[in-house]
Design a protein around this motif. Structure first.
Motif, PDB file in Angstrom:
ATOM      1  N   ILE A  16       1.686  -1.076  -0.426  1.00  0.00           N
ATOM      2  CA  ILE A  16       0.105   0.007  -0.464  1.00  0.00           C
ATOM      3  C   ILE A  16       0.989   1.241   0.158  1.00  0.00           C
ATOM      4  CG2 ILE A  16      -2.191  -1.239   0.815  1.00  0.00           C
ATOM      5  CD1 ILE A  16      -1.078  -0.139   4.210  1.00  0.00           C
ATOM      6  N   THR A  17       0.422   1.969  -0.262  1.00  0.00           N
ATOM      7  CA  THR A  17       1.203   3.570  -0.505  1.00  0.00           C
ATOM      8  C   THR A  17       0.187   3.940   0.874  1.00  0.00           C
ATOM      9  OG1 THR A  17       1.494   3.223  -2.857  1.00  0.00           O
ATOM     10  CG2 THR A  17       1.429   5.295  -1.839  1.00  0.00           C
ATOM     11  N   CYS A  18       0.942   5.383   1.670  1.00  0.00           N
ATOM     12  CA  CYS A  18       0.427   6.039   2.279  1.00  0.00           C
ATOM     13  C   CYS A  18       1.211   7.547   2.250  1.00  0.00           C
ATOM     14  CB  CYS A  18       0.306   5.696   3.416  1.00  0.00           C
ATOM     15  SG  CYS A  18      -0.235   3.685   4.169  1.00  0.00           S
ATOM     16  N   ASN A  21      -1.057   9.243   7.809  1.00  0.00           N
ATOM     17  CA  ASN A  21      -1.819   7.940   7.749  1.00  0.00           C
ATOM     18  C   ASN A  21      -2.856   7.818   6.368  1.00  0.00           C
ATOM     19  OD1 ASN A  21      -0.824   7.721  10.239  1.00  0.00           O
ATOM     20  ND2 ASN A  21      -2.580   9.334  11.289  1.00  0.00           N
ATOM     21  N   PRO A  23      -4.268   6.701   2.657  1.00  0.00           N
ATOM     22  CA  PRO A  23      -3.858   6.138   1.881  1.00  0.00           C
ATOM     23  C   PRO A  23      -4.176   7.281   0.617  1.00  0.00           C
ATOM     24  CG  PRO A  23      -6.308   5.458   2.623  1.00  0.00           C
ATOM     25  CD  PRO A  23      -5.791   6.781   3.422  1.00  0.00           C
ATOM     26  N   LYS A  26      -5.335   2.863  -5.071  1.00  0.00           N
ATOM     27  CA  LYS A  26      -5.867   1.335  -4.297  1.00  0.00           C
ATOM     28  C   LYS A  26      -4.529  -0.081  -3.997  1.00  0.00           C
ATOM     29  CE  LYS A  26     -10.103   2.321  -4.496  1.00  0.00           C
ATOM     30  NZ  LYS A  26     -11.325   2.049  -2.854  1.00  0.00           N
ATOM     31  N   VAL A  28      -6.208   0.229  -0.382  1.00  0.00           N
ATOM     32  CA  VAL A  28      -6.221   0.825   1.210  1.00  0.00           C
ATOM     33  C   VAL A  28      -5.848   0.349   1.647  1.00  0.00           C
ATOM     34  CG1 VAL A  28      -8.200   2.352   0.116  1.00  0.00           C
ATOM     35  CG2 VAL A  28      -8.417   0.976   1.508  1.00  0.00           C
ATOM     36  N   ALA A  29      -5.818  -0.905   1.927  1.00  0.00           N
ATOM     37  CA  ALA A  29      -5.062  -2.657   3.325  1.00  0.00           C
ATOM     38  C   ALA A  29      -4.373  -3.840   2.495  1.00  0.00           C
ATOM     39  CB  ALA A  29      -5.937  -2.657   4.435  1.00  0.00           C
ATOM     40  N   THR A  30      -3.723  -3.536   3.678  1.00  0.00           N
ATOM     41  CA  THR A  30      -3.026  -5.377   2.659  1.00  0.00           C
ATOM     42  C   THR A  30      -3.685  -6.903   2.938  1.00  0.00           C
ATOM     43  OG1 THR A  30      -2.000  -5.800   4.562  1.00  0.00           O
ATOM     44  CG2 THR A  30      -0.553  -4.944   2.760  1.00  0.00           C
ATOM     45  N   THR A  35      -2.554  -1.198   7.488  1.00  0.00           N
ATOM     46  CA  THR A  35      -3.586   0.003   6.540  1.00  0.00           C
ATOM     47  C   THR A  35      -2.325   1.260   6.899  1.00  0.00           C
ATOM     48  OG1 THR A  35      -4.446   0.981   8.280  1.00  0.00           O
ATOM     49  CG2 THR A  35      -6.001  -0.601   7.169  1.00  0.00           C
ATOM     50  N   CYS A  36      -2.939   1.909   6.403  1.00  0.00           N
ATOM     51  CA  CYS A  36      -2.258   3.577   6.422  1.00  0.00           C
ATOM     52  C   CYS A  36      -2.295   4.102   7.753  1.00  0.00           C
ATOM     53  CB  CYS A  36      -2.474   4.544   5.773  1.00  0.00           C
ATOM     54  SG  CYS A  36      -1.699   3.963   3.908  1.00  0.00           S
ATOM     55  N   LYS A  61       4.518  -0.194   2.677  1.00  0.00           N
ATOM     56  CA  LYS A  61       3.991  -0.561   3.506  1.00  0.00           C
ATOM     57  C   LYS A  61       3.170  -1.656   2.848  1.00  0.00           C
ATOM     58  CE  LYS A  61       2.238   2.246   6.374  1.00  0.00           C
ATOM     59  NZ  LYS A  61       1.525   2.529   8.770  1.00  0.00           N
TER      60      LYS A  61
END
Length: 102
Positions: A16-18, A21, A23, A26, A28-30, A35-36, A61
């Motif tokens: 994910i890219t943040c 905090n 995102p 897409k 938004v979570a692994t 998450t961010c 992340k």
């Protein structure tokens, strides 16, 4: 530079890219739930200042809340990009017994 690290983090699962905090794009979570957000409800908490980036810095992340792989980028200064690589792997206590000491 981010493309290189996005590909490298792929070996640890979804990435994910943040921006701080929040995102960016897409997913938004692994798939493992990372998450961010700075989740205060977990035992694992990260302070971005510990590895030299700010609260609104760009981060890539991968992994889960307990096993994170992070690439954090600082804002460029003097046309130079600074970044930090972080692998968070909690210690495992195998065969360790708690006891009283005299």
């Amino acid at each position: 530079m981010t493309d290189f690290y996005k590909k490298a983090l792929g070996r640890y699962g979804d990435m994910i890219t943040c921006q701080g905090n929040i995102p960016v794009g897409k997913p938004v979570a692994t798939s493992e739930g990372l998450t961010c957000a700075d989740d205060k409800n977990t035992k694992v908490q990260i302070d971005r200042g510990d590895y030299g980036t700010g609260k609104d810095s760009l981060e890539l992340k991968a992994g889960s809340n307990r096993h994170q792989h992070i690439v954090g980028f600082e804002e460029p200064k003097n046309s130079k990009t600074r970044f930090a690589l972080v692998a968070l792997e909690p210690a495992r206590l195998v065969g360790f017994k708690l006891g009283k000491s005299d």
